[in-house]
Scaffold this motif. Structure first.
Motif, PDB file in Angstrom:
ATOM      1  N   ALA A  33     -29.422  -7.376  13.436  1.00  0.00           N
ATOM      2  CA  ALA A  33     -28.621  -6.495  14.295  1.00  0.00           C
ATOM      3  C   ALA A  33     -27.257  -6.210  13.666  1.00  0.00           C
ATOM      4  O   ALA A  33     -26.757  -5.075  13.742  1.00  0.00           O
ATOM      5  CB  ALA A  33     -28.460  -7.114  15.683  1.00  0.00           C
ATOM      6  N   LYS A  34     -26.659  -7.211  13.039  1.00  0.00           N
ATOM      7  CA  LYS A  34     -25.369  -6.999  12.366  1.00  0.00           C
ATOM      8  C   LYS A  34     -25.539  -6.055  11.176  1.00  0.00           C
ATOM      9  O   LYS A  34     -24.700  -5.185  10.935  1.00  0.00           O
ATOM     10  CB  LYS A  34     -24.791  -8.334  11.896  1.00  0.00           C
ATOM     11  CG  LYS A  34     -24.255  -9.180  13.029  1.00  0.00           C
ATOM     12  CD  LYS A  34     -23.750 -10.512  12.517  1.00  0.00           C
ATOM     13  CE  LYS A  34     -23.491 -11.447  13.691  1.00  0.00           C
ATOM     14  NZ  LYS A  34     -23.480 -12.845  13.309  1.00  0.00           N
ATOM     15  N   ALA A  35     -26.629  -6.228  10.421  1.00  0.00           N
ATOM     16  CA  ALA A  35     -26.894  -5.338   9.276  1.00  0.00           C
ATOM     17  C   ALA A  35     -27.117  -3.907   9.756  1.00  0.00           C
ATOM     18  O   ALA A  35     -26.622  -2.951   9.138  1.00  0.00           O
ATOM     19  CB  ALA A  35     -28.112  -5.841   8.486  1.00  0.00           C
ATOM     20  N   VAL A  36     -27.857  -3.742  10.852  1.00  0.00           N
ATOM     21  CA  VAL A  36     -28.089  -2.402  11.408  1.00  0.00           C
ATOM     22  C   VAL A  36     -26.760  -1.762  11.794  1.00  0.00           C
ATOM     23  O   VAL A  36     -26.528  -0.583  11.524  1.00  0.00           O
ATOM     24  CB  VAL A  36     -29.072  -2.469  12.606  1.00  0.00           C
ATOM     25  CG1 VAL A  36     -29.013  -1.203  13.441  1.00  0.00           C
ATOM     26  CG2 VAL A  36     -30.489  -2.698  12.104  1.00  0.00           C
ATOM     27  N   PHE A  40     -25.392   1.644  10.297  1.00  0.00           N
ATOM     28  CA  PHE A  40     -25.139   2.747  11.226  1.00  0.00           C
ATOM     29  C   PHE A  40     -23.776   3.379  10.947  1.00  0.00           C
ATOM     30  O   PHE A  40     -23.657   4.601  10.828  1.00  0.00           O
ATOM     31  CB  PHE A  40     -25.206   2.258  12.682  1.00  0.00           C
ATOM     32  CG  PHE A  40     -24.726   3.283  13.676  1.00  0.00           C
ATOM     33  CD1 PHE A  40     -25.544   4.322  14.071  1.00  0.00           C
ATOM     34  CD2 PHE A  40     -23.430   3.218  14.190  1.00  0.00           C
ATOM     35  CE1 PHE A  40     -25.094   5.290  14.971  1.00  0.00           C
ATOM     36  CE2 PHE A  40     -22.971   4.172  15.086  1.00  0.00           C
ATOM     37  CZ  PHE A  40     -23.803   5.202  15.480  1.00  0.00           C
ATOM     38  N   PHE A  41     -22.748   2.551  10.846  1.00  0.00           N
ATOM     39  CA  PHE A  41     -21.397   3.105  10.660  1.00  0.00           C
ATOM     40  C   PHE A  41     -21.203   3.752   9.300  1.00  0.00           C
ATOM     41  O   PHE A  41     -20.373   4.650   9.156  1.00  0.00           O
ATOM     42  CB  PHE A  41     -20.340   2.034  10.947  1.00  0.00           C
ATOM     43  CG  PHE A  41     -20.204   1.756  12.426  1.00  0.00           C
ATOM     44  CD1 PHE A  41     -19.544   2.647  13.252  1.00  0.00           C
ATOM     45  CD2 PHE A  41     -20.785   0.640  12.985  1.00  0.00           C
ATOM     46  CE1 PHE A  41     -19.443   2.430  14.619  1.00  0.00           C
ATOM     47  CE2 PHE A  41     -20.692   0.402  14.354  1.00  0.00           C
ATOM     48  CZ  PHE A  41     -20.020   1.288  15.177  1.00  0.00           C
ATOM     49  N   ARG A 156     -27.693  14.180  18.172  1.00  0.00           N
ATOM     50  CA  ARG A 156     -28.318  13.520  17.025  1.00  0.00           C
ATOM     51  C   ARG A 156     -29.056  12.292  17.554  1.00  0.00           C
ATOM     52  O   ARG A 156     -28.517  11.529  18.360  1.00  0.00           O
ATOM     53  CB  ARG A 156     -27.266  13.092  15.997  1.00  0.00           C
ATOM     54  CG  ARG A 156     -26.724  14.251  15.199  1.00  0.00           C
ATOM     55  CD  ARG A 156     -25.719  13.796  14.169  1.00  0.00           C
ATOM     56  NE  ARG A 156     -24.480  13.394  14.845  1.00  0.00           N
ATOM     57  CZ  ARG A 156     -23.489  12.733  14.269  1.00  0.00           C
ATOM     58  NH1 ARG A 156     -23.576  12.363  12.997  1.00  0.00           N
ATOM     59  NH2 ARG A 156     -22.399  12.423  14.933  1.00  0.00           N
ATOM     60  N   LEU A 157     -30.276  12.108  17.109  1.00  0.00           N
ATOM     61  CA  LEU A 157     -31.121  11.007  17.572  1.00  0.00           C
ATOM     62  C   LEU A 157     -31.223   9.961  16.475  1.00  0.00           C
ATOM     63  O   LEU A 157     -31.719  10.244  15.384  1.00  0.00           O
ATOM     64  CB  LEU A 157     -32.503  11.519  17.948  1.00  0.00           C
ATOM     65  CG  LEU A 157     -32.531  12.657  18.981  1.00  0.00           C
ATOM     66  CD1 LEU A 157     -33.957  13.085  19.265  1.00  0.00           C
ATOM     67  CD2 LEU A 157     -31.810  12.256  20.260  1.00  0.00           C
ATOM     68  N   VAL A 158     -30.768   8.764  16.794  1.00  0.00           N
ATOM     69  CA  VAL A 158     -30.740   7.670  15.829  1.00  0.00           C
ATOM     70  C   VAL A 158     -31.602   6.531  16.358  1.00  0.00           C
ATOM     71  O   VAL A 158     -31.258   5.894  17.353  1.00  0.00           O
ATOM     72  CB  VAL A 158     -29.296   7.172  15.588  1.00  0.00           C
ATOM     73  CG1 VAL A 158     -29.289   6.054  14.554  1.00  0.00           C
ATOM     74  CG2 VAL A 158     -28.389   8.328  15.155  1.00  0.00           C
ATOM     75  N   GLY A 187     -31.318  -0.499   5.813  1.00  0.00           N
ATOM     76  CA  GLY A 187     -30.547   0.704   5.533  1.00  0.00           C
ATOM     77  C   GLY A 187     -30.865   1.825   6.503  1.00  0.00           C
ATOM     78  O   GLY A 187     -31.584   1.637   7.484  1.00  0.00           O
ATOM     79  N   ALA A 188     -30.328   3.008   6.205  1.00  0.00           N
ATOM     80  CA  ALA A 188     -30.529   4.183   7.054  1.00  0.00           C
ATOM     81  C   ALA A 188     -31.284   5.242   6.272  1.00  0.00           C
ATOM     82  O   ALA A 188     -31.068   5.418   5.080  1.00  0.00           O
ATOM     83  CB  ALA A 188     -29.187   4.733   7.519  1.00  0.00           C
TER      84      ALA A 188
END
Length: 196
Positions: A33-36, A40-41, A156-158, A187-188
């Motif tokens: 969750a922290k990596a996400v 995200f940012f 925007r859908l994330v 990653g994203a």
């Protein structure tokens, strides 16, 4: 009208996806969750006035609380969804700085019914699975589909997920709005808009 064959295929994929997500070790979830949040940012540019719709994690979903905390700490406007009933869209309520959250059903928390309803610029979406085209496999209740239909503009859908939730291919129907971005602990990924 939903295609019965596609709905049957999605139901089978939901069983597989639930099993895959449930198999993720609890000990790895907080770090994921922290990596996400970090990814995200880095991946999603936000203007100061952009409203971000988050969610309160249910069961073994990817926890977006690290994202919500950072958004609130920087005074980025945040809203949370409330389920009003079957066959209804979600109500998106602004979560104002310092305002308490209340139980909102399904194990979620949300701002009070007096909180302003807003239209978000970005929606963080929980999911059961996703594929390489940005197709999101939800729970089958259609809450986000109905919500997107009633909004005056497309946000925007994330999607937020564990990498293990990726599926080879998810059948997509006309009402299935694809994700713009998927963010996992690895990653994203940005997706191309679906052809019209």
């Amino acid at each position: 009208m939903p295609d019965p064959k596609i709905e049957e295929a999605k139901a089978a994929l939901r069983l597989k996806a639930r099993s895959s997500r449930a198999a993720i070790l609890n000990s790895t979830r907080p770090d994921a969750a922290k990596a996400v949040a970090d990814h995200f940012f880095k991946a999603v540019a936000l203007r100061p006035a952009d409203i971000v719709a988050g969610y309160w994690r249910i069961k073994d979903e990817m926890d977006c609380q690290p994202i919500l905390v950072r958004l609130m700490d920087t005074f980025q406007p945040v809203c949370l969804p409330v389920v009003l009933g079957d066959e209804q869209p979600l109500e998106l309520r602004l979560w104002e700085q310092g305002a308490p959250l209340y139980e909102a059903g399904f194990g979620t928390l949300a701002p009070s019914e007096l909180a302003p309803q807003v239209e978000p610029d970005v929606i963080l979406m929980p999911l059961l699975g996703f594929d390489k085209r940005g197709t999101r496999l939800g729970y089958g209740g259609g809450y986000y589909d109905r919500t997107l239909e009633r909004l005056s503009r497309r946000p925007r859908l994330v999607g937020l997920a564990f990498a293990a939730q990726e599926l080879d291919d998810i059948p997509r129907e006309a009402h299935d709005v694809p994700l713009d971005i998927i963010v996992t602990e690895h990653g994203a990924r940005h997706f191309e808009p679906a052809p019209a």
